[in-house]
Design a protein around this motif. Structure first.
Motif, PDB file in Angstrom:
ATOM      1  N   PRO A 298       0.441  -1.357  -0.129  1.00  0.00           N
ATOM      2  CA  PRO A 298       0.161   0.241   0.411  1.00  0.00           C
ATOM      3  C   PRO A 298       0.773   2.017  -0.033  1.00  0.00           C
ATOM      4  CG  PRO A 298       0.073  -0.720   1.879  1.00  0.00           C
ATOM      5  CD  PRO A 298       0.616  -1.360   1.343  1.00  0.00           C
ATOM      6  N   PRO A 299       0.282   2.590  -0.387  1.00  0.00           N
ATOM      7  CA  PRO A 299       1.560   3.704  -0.123  1.00  0.00           C
ATOM      8  C   PRO A 299       1.252   4.053   0.904  1.00  0.00           C
ATOM      9  CG  PRO A 299      -1.139   4.197  -1.407  1.00  0.00           C
ATOM     10  CD  PRO A 299      -1.363   2.371  -1.434  1.00  0.00           C
ATOM     11  N   ARG A 300       1.475   4.623   1.294  1.00  0.00           N
ATOM     12  CA  ARG A 300       2.059   5.379   2.460  1.00  0.00           C
ATOM     13  C   ARG A 300       1.503   6.622   2.540  1.00  0.00           C
ATOM     14  NH1 ARG A 300       6.891   4.070   0.243  1.00  0.00           N
ATOM     15  NH2 ARG A 300       7.640   5.959   0.358  1.00  0.00           N
ATOM     16  N   VAL A 301       1.291   7.485   3.877  1.00  0.00           N
ATOM     17  CA  VAL A 301       0.920   9.037   4.223  1.00  0.00           C
ATOM     18  C   VAL A 301       1.411   9.039   5.205  1.00  0.00           C
ATOM     19  CG1 VAL A 301      -1.252  10.738   5.169  1.00  0.00           C
ATOM     20  CG2 VAL A 301      -1.492   7.942   4.096  1.00  0.00           C
ATOM     21  N   GLU A 302       2.191  10.128   4.664  1.00  0.00           N
ATOM     22  CA  GLU A 302       3.136  11.093   5.245  1.00  0.00           C
ATOM     23  C   GLU A 302       3.262  12.785   5.657  1.00  0.00           C
ATOM     24  OE1 GLU A 302       6.580  10.131   2.774  1.00  0.00           O
ATOM     25  OE2 GLU A 302       6.707   8.289   3.536  1.00  0.00           O
ATOM     26  N   ASN A 303       3.501  12.908   7.005  1.00  0.00           N
ATOM     27  CA  ASN A 303       3.957  14.640   7.025  1.00  0.00           C
ATOM     28  C   ASN A 303       2.054  14.952   7.550  1.00  0.00           C
ATOM     29  OD1 ASN A 303       6.311  14.569   7.340  1.00  0.00           O
ATOM     30  ND2 ASN A 303       6.556  14.556   4.984  1.00  0.00           N
ATOM     31  N   LEU A 304       1.792  14.143   7.623  1.00  0.00           N
ATOM     32  CA  LEU A 304      -0.162  14.500   7.845  1.00  0.00           C
ATOM     33  C   LEU A 304       0.511  16.321   8.941  1.00  0.00           C
ATOM     34  CD1 LEU A 304      -2.597  14.404   7.374  1.00  0.00           C
ATOM     35  CD2 LEU A 304      -3.171  12.719   9.167  1.00  0.00           C
ATOM     36  N   ALA A 305      -0.768  16.947   8.763  1.00  0.00           N
ATOM     37  CA  ALA A 305      -0.194  18.178   9.342  1.00  0.00           C
ATOM     38  C   ALA A 305      -2.067  18.846   9.366  1.00  0.00           C
ATOM     39  CB  ALA A 305       0.234  19.253   9.576  1.00  0.00           C
ATOM     40  N   ALA A 306      -2.527  18.935  10.585  1.00  0.00           N
ATOM     41  CA  ALA A 306      -3.940  20.050  10.108  1.00  0.00           C
ATOM     42  C   ALA A 306      -3.765  21.066  11.452  1.00  0.00           C
ATOM     43  CB  ALA A 306      -5.206  19.070  10.407  1.00  0.00           C
TER      44      ALA A 306
ATOM     45  N   HIS B 252     -11.629  18.002  16.729  1.00  0.00           N
ATOM     46  CA  HIS B 252     -12.053  17.243  15.314  1.00  0.00           C
ATOM     47  C   HIS B 252     -11.031  16.570  15.194  1.00  0.00           C
ATOM     48  CE1 HIS B 252     -15.210  20.510  14.205  1.00  0.00           C
ATOM     49  NE2 HIS B 252     -14.492  21.081  14.582  1.00  0.00           N
ATOM     50  N   VAL B 253     -11.213  15.383  14.635  1.00  0.00           N
ATOM     51  CA  VAL B 253     -10.769  13.847  13.828  1.00  0.00           C
ATOM     52  C   VAL B 253     -10.850  14.075  11.979  1.00  0.00           C
ATOM     53  CG1 VAL B 253     -10.531  11.798  14.033  1.00  0.00           C
ATOM     54  CG2 VAL B 253     -11.389  12.694  16.011  1.00  0.00           C
TER      55      VAL B 253
ATOM     56  N   LYS C 160      -4.526   9.361  10.497  1.00  0.00           N
ATOM     57  CA  LYS C 160      -5.884  10.619  11.595  1.00  0.00           C
ATOM     58  C   LYS C 160      -4.837  11.244  11.922  1.00  0.00           C
ATOM     59  CE  LYS C 160      -7.077   7.655  15.415  1.00  0.00           C
ATOM     60  NZ  LYS C 160      -7.751   7.186  16.516  1.00  0.00           N
ATOM     61  N   ILE C 161      -4.878  12.058  12.072  1.00  0.00           N
ATOM     62  CA  ILE C 161      -5.053  13.417  13.037  1.00  0.00           C
ATOM     63  C   ILE C 161      -5.879  14.110  13.988  1.00  0.00           C
ATOM     64  CG2 ILE C 161      -5.029  15.420  11.098  1.00  0.00           C
ATOM     65  CD1 ILE C 161      -2.855  16.470  12.611  1.00  0.00           C
ATOM     66  N   LEU C 162      -6.353  14.188  15.816  1.00  0.00           N
ATOM     67  CA  LEU C 162      -7.107  14.994  15.767  1.00  0.00           C
ATOM     68  C   LEU C 162      -6.286  16.293  15.975  1.00  0.00           C
ATOM     69  CD1 LEU C 162      -9.386  14.699  18.185  1.00  0.00           C
ATOM     70  CD2 LEU C 162      -7.127  14.336  19.722  1.00  0.00           C
TER      71      LEU C 162
END
Length: 792
Positions: free
Chosen positions: A691-699, A765-766, A782-784
């Motif tokens: 599977p592909p990777r999700v990197e540097n998730l920020a919100a 929020h999630v 995911k990010i909270l």
């Protein structure tokens, strides 16, 4: 009969096993096609494909000499409807196109004794004192023909003229001398029933003439004094044929419901049999009191008595029939469906001509019990008679064959006339029979003895590939010479080898050249011991040809389901186990029809399916190899496969591009060192299970909106799409920066307005994101987000 429920599983299992091994028109052989093979012919269906000249083919298989069959006279008329012979051996012929009655002596000399104005002379019968009764149609009359004592025949000025140059080939079938019109014969109208059709005539011992008619299904009786009356009226449309039994009962056959009547001398009728077919075309009675009847035509559903006229093909003889004295012409024949009711004018119906579904012959025993003794899907029976040996003969069309019927489905195909229909028989001097034909109108002498010599040429056998021809195997008796020849085109006239005689006693080698096609011939010679051929076989060894792989298909995410294997050495059985967590599907090695292997979707599997054939029908074994991009060495995936489909675990191959190669070998059917192989490569396919990777998730929350940034990466294939969900809401599509998603690395930067107060948790929020690569592999993160900051 309904099977007991306890037995149903057994029969279902048996049917499944049969269908599993079904191949082409028959079953896949249980033995591999290897080594020397044999082409044998002994069955009726096999032998009828050949060419017999003076040779009869037995229904039980085998060949024997046919009775002699010699041409007596070829008339200028196209159709002969009826013949009768007198005590002196002269035969009288009722003909049409042109309509005439011919008198032909036993040595083949012919004269015309009657030329009516009607289109056809349909029936005739010899009477006492040399009188001839002839019935014409349409609008039929019965004429009485009498010979004037002391008068001589002379050539009439109306005799036929010589054919045009363009008709010379057709005229070769006619006698060179045209018949003279014999003015020593006189004719007079004896009876005019006022019906459209007269189908048959019969004469009883008292000299009463019985006339079978159409339109109203009536039989008239005409006394020697010329007094006439309706003897019997049926509820059928036509009474087609008549015959007398030993008790002077009149036996009659109808068209409409296919009824066979027994009518007493007092005119009282009784239906002996209602045949499955609609039209009775011929009758014959033996000395034991058995009645034989031929029937044609399928009955119409719901058709009752008198519902339809004769099932016939209508032949346009009127417009094309030459005037009396004009040059003979062959009329054009136009086939049209029969009307539901008989026509009152116009074309004339051919008896039995519109029949479909072949014909049957029935025997009605003296006690009245009926039985079908012969049937044909191709031949229409027009005439029945007995030969000097007591065999029932059937004259048929539209192939012109004569069959000898000796018992229940026991018969011989005696011969084929040089005409389309055999329409009549009459006794000939010396125990033989006269046989009449139509298209063309000829008279032959059949028997009584066998031919002095007969020849049979088999059909051309196609070994399908170049082959060596070995010994012949023969079963038979009497004096029989055997020959063989070979060639490499399917037409023996195109430069095959000459016929080579086979010496069965000294050396049964055929000695013919190696070739693809072969043929055998038997020449039967009459002798003290009747000659016969029971079976004939030629042995041959095909040259080994390499197998061929026709196609390879590779599908990622497909798993082929194996079927249970039957025990024994069955082509397509899988004697090997599985490796790489694999499974395989059985199939024939030949080029036969095969059902597609059952399959299911399985993301963890890769399915390989191929088709292959071998011109020798050899049993094949397969090996499966793979090679990745940039590699030069083929790696073995699975060998010793007898199936044509294989599945394996996709995780065994790292992400990348691959090619599969299938190698087919005919080793199971050949000695070591003699086997041949063939290989074929698949198209390139790709495997991607990571599977592909999700990197540097920020919100973060900015002005009432959530600002989301992340980086997606895949090690092999481009990112196909990305989606997000806020607070467990619906998944929504999001485009990458630059909008076009076609790279292995994509950046995403987007803002979304959250739903205030969702689940009472507006203070946080999630956010969940997921990305897919081209092969639907998915990676997620995911990010909270809380007020004043963010937490993953």
């Amino acid at each position: 009969m309904k099977l007991p429920s306890a037995r149903k599983p057994f029969f279902l299992l048996l049917a499944g096993l049969i269908l599993t091994n079904l191949s082409g028109p028959g079953l896949i052989p249980t033995a591999s096609a290897e080594g020397t093979r044999s082409w044998e012919q002994s069955k009726f269906d096999e032998l009828t494909k050949g060419t017999a000249t003076g040779v009869a083919i037995r229904s039980g298989g085998g060949l024997e000499l046919a009775p002699t069959f010699k041409s007596l006279y070829a008339t200028p008329s196209t159709y002969i409807w009826s013949i009768a012979a007198d005590d002196a051996g002269n035969v009288y012929v009722a003909a049409g196109a042109p309509a005439r009655v011919y008198r032909i002596t036993s040595d083949g000399k012919a004269t015309v004794i009657f030329e009516p104005k009607e289109l056809q002379v349909q029936a005739l019968h010899t009477g006492p004192g040399g009188t001839i009764y002839a019935a014409t149609a349409p609008d039929g009359k019965v004429y009485k023909l009498e010979h004037k004592p002391g008068a001589k025949a002379h050539a009439d000025s109306r005799q036929e003229t010589a054919p045009d140059k363009e008709d010379k080939d057709k005229d070769k079938e006619k006698d060179s001398a045209k018949p003279a019109v014999d003015s020593s014969w006189s004719s007079s109208v004896y009876f005019e029933p006022g019906t459209k059709y007269i189908w048959d005539l019969a004469l009883d011992k008292a000299g009463n003439l019985y006339v079978a008619t159409g339109d109203h299904g009536e039989i008239y009786r005409v006394t020697p004094k010329g007094e006439h009356s309706v003897f019997f009226k049926s509820d059928e449309t036509h009474i087609r044929v008549l015959a007398f039994d030993a008790q002077d009962n009149l036996i009659a056959g109808s068209d409409g419901s296919g009824l066979i009547y027994r009518i007493s001398p007092a005119g009282e009728g009784f239906v002996l049999y209602s045949a499955p077919k609609k039209e009775i075309t011929a009758l014959a009675l033996d000395r034991a009191g058995n009645i034989y009847a031929a029937a044609v035509g399928e009955k119409r559903s719901g058709g009752g008595p008198g519902a339809a006229g004769i099932a016939a093909a209508f032949m346009n003889v009127g417009a094309n029939t030459p005037a009396v004295g004009a040059a003979p012409q062959t009329p054009a024949v136009t086939i049209t469906p029969a009307p539901t009711t008989p026509q009152t004018s116009g074309p004339f119906p051919f008896p039995g001509g519109g029949a479909s579904g072949g014909s049957d012959v029935y025997r009605i025993a003296p006690d009245g019990s009926p039985a079908r003794i012969w049937t044909s899907h191709e031949d229409i029976v027009y005439a029945l008679a007995f030969d000097s040996q007591g065999r029932l003969l059937a004259g048929t069309g539209n192939r012109g064959h004569i069959f000898a019927i000796t018992g229940q489905d026991d018969f011989s195909d005696l011969l084929k006339a040089t005409a389309s229909q055999v329409t009549g028989f009459a006794k000939a001097p010396g125990g033989g029979l006269y046989a009449a034909t139509s298209n063309l109108g000829k008279v032959f002498v059949l028997g009584p003895g066998p031919e002095a010599e007969g020849t049979y040429e088999s059909d051309v056998f196609d070994a399908r590939i170049f082959s060596r021809w070995g010994r012949a195997e023969f079963r038979g008796a009497g004096s029989v010479d055997l020959y063989a020849r070979s060639g490499n085109v399917d037409n023996p006239d195109r430069n095959w080898s000459p016929w080579k005689k086979i010496d069965l006693a000294a050396n049964p080698e055929t000695g013919i050249p190696a070739a693809r096609y072969a043929q055998w011939k038997a020449v039967l010679h009459a002798g003290t011991l009747a000659p016969g051929v029971d079976s004939m076989a030629l042995n041959y060894l095909p040259k080994n040809a390499a197998p061929e792989i026709d196609d390879i298909t590779v599908q990622v995410g497909i798993k082929y389901q194996p079927l249970p294997k039957t025990s024994g050495n069955t082509i397509g059985s899988d004697s090997s186990g599985s490796s790489f967590g694999g499974s395989s599907f059985g199939g024939s090695s030949g080029s036969h029809f095969e059902a597609a292997p059952p399959s299911s979707h399985d993301r963890e599997s890769i399915g390989v399916k191929w088709s292959a054939h071998d011109d020798n029908d050899d049993q094949l074994v397969y090996s499966l190899y793979y090679r990745g991009d940039g590699q030069t060495r083929w790696l073995l995936l699975k060998d010793n496969l007898t199936d044509k489909a294989y599945s394996f675990d996709a995780s065994l191959l790292p992400d990348g591009g691959y090619i599969v190669k299938v190698v087919a070998s005919d080793a199971p059917s050949h000695s070591p060192g003699e086997a041949l192989t063939a290989s074929k490569e698949s198209r390139r396919f790709e495997v991607d299970t990571t599977p592909p990777r999700v990197e540097n998730l920020a919100a973060s929350v900015e002005g009432g909106q959530i600002h989301v940034i992340f980086h997606a990466a895949d090690g092999f294939s481009p990112i196909k799409r990305a989606e997000y969900s806020v607070d467990a809401g619906e998944w929504k599509y999001v485009e990458p920066v630059g909008q076009l998603s076609d790279a292995k690395i994509e950046n995403y930067d987007f803002k979304v307005t959250p739903e205030e107060g969702r689940d009472g948790a507006a203070s946080e929020h999630v956010v969940v994101v997921r990305v897919y690569d081209r092969y639907e592999n998915m990676g997620a993160a995911k990010i909270l987000i809380r007020k004043g900051g963010s937490t993953k």
